[in-house]
Structure formats: structure tokens, C-alpha cells
Design a protein around this motif. Structure first.
Motif, PDB file in Angstrom:
ATOM      1  N   THR A 171     -11.530  61.916  27.054  1.00  0.00           N
ATOM      2  CA  THR A 171     -11.630  62.328  25.655  1.00  0.00           C
ATOM      3  C   THR A 171     -10.521  63.303  25.286  1.00  0.00           C
ATOM      4  OG1 THR A 171     -14.025  61.996  25.591  1.00  0.00           O
ATOM      5  CG2 THR A 171     -13.097  63.540  23.972  1.00  0.00           C
ATOM      6  N   LEU A 172     -10.356  64.358  26.085  1.00  0.00           N
ATOM      7  CA  LEU A 172      -9.349  65.377  25.765  1.00  0.00           C
ATOM      8  C   LEU A 172      -7.936  64.820  25.845  1.00  0.00           C
ATOM      9  CD1 LEU A 172     -10.999  68.419  27.560  1.00  0.00           C
ATOM     10  CD2 LEU A 172     -10.777  68.063  25.084  1.00  0.00           C
ATOM     11  N   THR A 173      -7.675  63.949  26.803  1.00  0.00           N
ATOM     12  CA  THR A 173      -6.337  63.366  26.945  1.00  0.00           C
ATOM     13  C   THR A 173      -5.999  62.483  25.756  1.00  0.00           C
ATOM     14  OG1 THR A 173      -6.554  63.463  29.351  1.00  0.00           O
ATOM     15  CG2 THR A 173      -4.864  62.005  28.478  1.00  0.00           C
ATOM     16  N   GLN A 174      -6.927  61.643  25.359  1.00  0.00           N
ATOM     17  CA  GLN A 174      -6.666  60.762  24.214  1.00  0.00           C
ATOM     18  C   GLN A 174      -6.554  61.545  22.914  1.00  0.00           C
ATOM     19  OE1 GLN A 174      -9.430  57.456  24.271  1.00  0.00           O
ATOM     20  NE2 GLN A 174      -8.571  56.656  26.169  1.00  0.00           N
ATOM     21  N   ARG A 175      -7.355  62.596  22.789  1.00  0.00           N
ATOM     22  CA  ARG A 175      -7.273  63.425  21.570  1.00  0.00           C
ATOM     23  C   ARG A 175      -5.936  64.148  21.499  1.00  0.00           C
ATOM     24  NH1 ARG A 175     -12.921  64.620  20.410  1.00  0.00           N
ATOM     25  NH2 ARG A 175     -13.776  62.561  19.951  1.00  0.00           N
ATOM     26  N   LEU A 176      -5.412  64.576  22.644  1.00  0.00           N
ATOM     27  CA  LEU A 176      -4.094  65.225  22.653  1.00  0.00           C
ATOM     28  C   LEU A 176      -3.015  64.229  22.245  1.00  0.00           C
ATOM     29  CD1 LEU A 176      -2.344  67.719  23.178  1.00  0.00           C
ATOM     30  CD2 LEU A 176      -2.260  67.034  25.592  1.00  0.00           C
ATOM     31  N   GLY A 177      -3.072  63.012  22.773  1.00  0.00           N
ATOM     32  CA  GLY A 177      -2.108  61.986  22.371  1.00  0.00           C
ATOM     33  C   GLY A 177      -2.180  61.690  20.887  1.00  0.00           C
ATOM     34  N   ARG A 178      -3.402  61.627  20.366  1.00  0.00           N
ATOM     35  CA  ARG A 178      -3.582  61.372  18.932  1.00  0.00           C
ATOM     36  C   ARG A 178      -3.011  62.537  18.107  1.00  0.00           C
ATOM     37  NH1 ARG A 178      -6.099  58.270  15.379  1.00  0.00           N
ATOM     38  NH2 ARG A 178      -6.997  59.219  13.500  1.00  0.00           N
ATOM     39  N   ARG A 179      -3.278  63.751  18.527  1.00  0.00           N
ATOM     40  CA  ARG A 179      -2.762  64.918  17.803  1.00  0.00           C
ATOM     41  C   ARG A 179      -1.237  64.913  17.774  1.00  0.00           C
ATOM     42  NH1 ARG A 179      -2.770  71.280  19.048  1.00  0.00           N
ATOM     43  NH2 ARG A 179      -2.708  71.968  16.890  1.00  0.00           N
ATOM     44  N   LEU A 180      -0.637  64.610  18.917  1.00  0.00           N
ATOM     45  CA  LEU A 180       0.825  64.537  18.998  1.00  0.00           C
ATOM     46  C   LEU A 180       1.375  63.477  18.046  1.00  0.00           C
ATOM     47  CD1 LEU A 180       3.530  65.298  20.356  1.00  0.00           C
ATOM     48  CD2 LEU A 180       2.983  63.610  22.122  1.00  0.00           C
ATOM     49  N   ALA A 181       0.740  62.301  18.037  1.00  0.00           N
ATOM     50  CA  ALA A 181       1.212  61.221  17.170  1.00  0.00           C
ATOM     51  C   ALA A 181       1.075  61.574  15.692  1.00  0.00           C
ATOM     52  CB  ALA A 181       0.446  59.941  17.481  1.00  0.00           C
ATOM     53  N   LEU A 182      -0.032  62.207  15.333  1.00  0.00           N
ATOM     54  CA  LEU A 182      -0.222  62.608  13.935  1.00  0.00           C
ATOM     55  C   LEU A 182       0.858  63.594  13.494  1.00  0.00           C
ATOM     56  CD1 LEU A 182      -4.109  63.002  13.845  1.00  0.00           C
ATOM     57  CD2 LEU A 182      -2.755  61.355  12.522  1.00  0.00           C
TER      58      LEU A 182
END
Length: 193
Positions: A171-182
Motif C-alpha cells: 500500500t505505502l509503496t504504491q501510494r508513494l509512486g502515485r504521489r510522485l506521478a501526480l
């Protein structure tokens, strides 16, 4: 025009590579964003067939964002990854990475194996390049309760029992990737104004 985020990693036993793939999933959950999975060259006697291409300077220069991952090596990033950054002087002189968002991720064999110091050492060359560092904010509820990996400095994994990533780590890893992309896509939009 898509937003391209490089997910750069070095992995000896596969845990950091697995984190990289979850970062990439988070990146690609954002409409119009593409993750480029890349690694660095080995230079010791642990040669193995890389599952992803080695990052080129041209790809790094043209990326819109960067996620960088390393296993913990004595509380520091791995030597092959450090060696890669030692070759980026031309990008530093040209200011090519200034104001691009970046984040870091790591894996260690024990909970207190040096994850946060490794994440901090990975941030140093990024800061020298003028990049903007993103972490995981405490608005992510899982960060308050995880008993495995995950820090405000970036995503992490404890691989000591040779188990896969925990649900919290995913969860935390995917959320970090999403935050970076946004953030990368927002920054790309600002640069076209």
C-alpha cells in the motif's frame, strides 16, 4: 504528451526490484503517466542478467520524475547505485534535473537494518541536482500502524524472513509512486504554461 517517471533501482536478491515494480504500479495508476523501470550496471563479481534495461543519461535527463531504490548496504545505498550517480556531473552542470520531483525506497534484512539512513544517503545526490524530494505523508493511515516497512522518508521493505511484501508495504509503496506521478504531471503542466 505522457509524463515519464523513471523508477531506478539496484537489487541484489530481488526485494528492491519488487518494490520498484510496486512503485511503477502506483505511477501508472495516474492517467497519462508512464513508469520506465531501469537498473544500474553491476561492476563486481555478482554479475547477473538484468531484468530491466540499464538507465542511460539521456533517459535520466528527459524524465519528468524519478523514484530511486537501493538495498541497505551498511546503512548506505549500494555501490553500483552510488557509482551511477558519480557519473552524472554533466547533468548537474547543465541543471537538467532541477525542480523535478523524486522519491526513494529501500529494502533491508531486518527492521533496524538502516532503512532510514539509506534513504537519506540516496537523497543527497538528488538534492545536489536540485530535485524536489517527496516522502510519504502521515495522512497515509497505514504509516501510523505498519509493523513492517514504510517510513515518512520513503517506501521500504523488511525482507529478513524471505517473505514477499506485506500488505502495508505494498500500500505505502504504491501510494508513494502515485504521489510522485501526480506531482510530476502537475509540474509538467506548469512547465508548458
Amino acid at each position: 504528451m505522457s509524463t515519464q517517471v523513471v523508477v531506478l533501482y539496484h537489487s541484489r536478491h530481488g526485494s528492491t526490484r519488487t518494490l520498484a515494480r510496486h512503485i511503477a504500479r502506483g505511477v501508472e495508476s495516474v492517467n497519462g503517466c508512464e513508469a520506465l523501470l531501469r537498473t544500474v550496471a553491476e561492476f563486481d563479481d555478482h554479475q547477473h542478467e538484468a531484468l530491466d534495461p540499464v538507465l542511460t543519461m539521456a533517459e535520466l535527463k528527459s524524465c519528468d520524475g524519478l523514484a530511486m531504490g537501493s538495498p541497505v548496504w551498511f546503512g548506505n545505498m549500494s555501490a553500483p547505485l552510488k557509482h551511477f550517480w558519480d557519473q552524472t556531473t554533466s547533468l548537474w552542470v547543465g541543471g537538467d534535473l532541477i525542480d523535478k520531483p523524486a522519491c526513494v525506497f529501500t529494502s533491508s534484512s531486518s527492521l533496524h537494518g538502516g532503512q532510514e539512513t539509506t534513504q537519506n544517503t540516496m537523497m543527497l545526490p538528488l538534492l545536489h541536482h536540485g530535485m524536489m524530494i517527496l516522502g510519504i505523508p502521515y495522512s497515509e493511515p497505514v504509516l501510523h500502524s505498519t509493523r513492517h516497512g514504510g517510513t515518512p522518508y520513503g517506501a521500504s521493505h523488511v525482507s529478513g524472513h524471505n517473505e514477499g511484501l506485506s500488505p502495508d508495504e505494498i500500500t505505502l509503496t504504491q501510494r508513494l509512486g502515485r504521489r510522485l506521478a501526480l506531482v510530476a504531471s502537475q509540474m509538467q503542466g506548469l512547465s508548458t504554461i
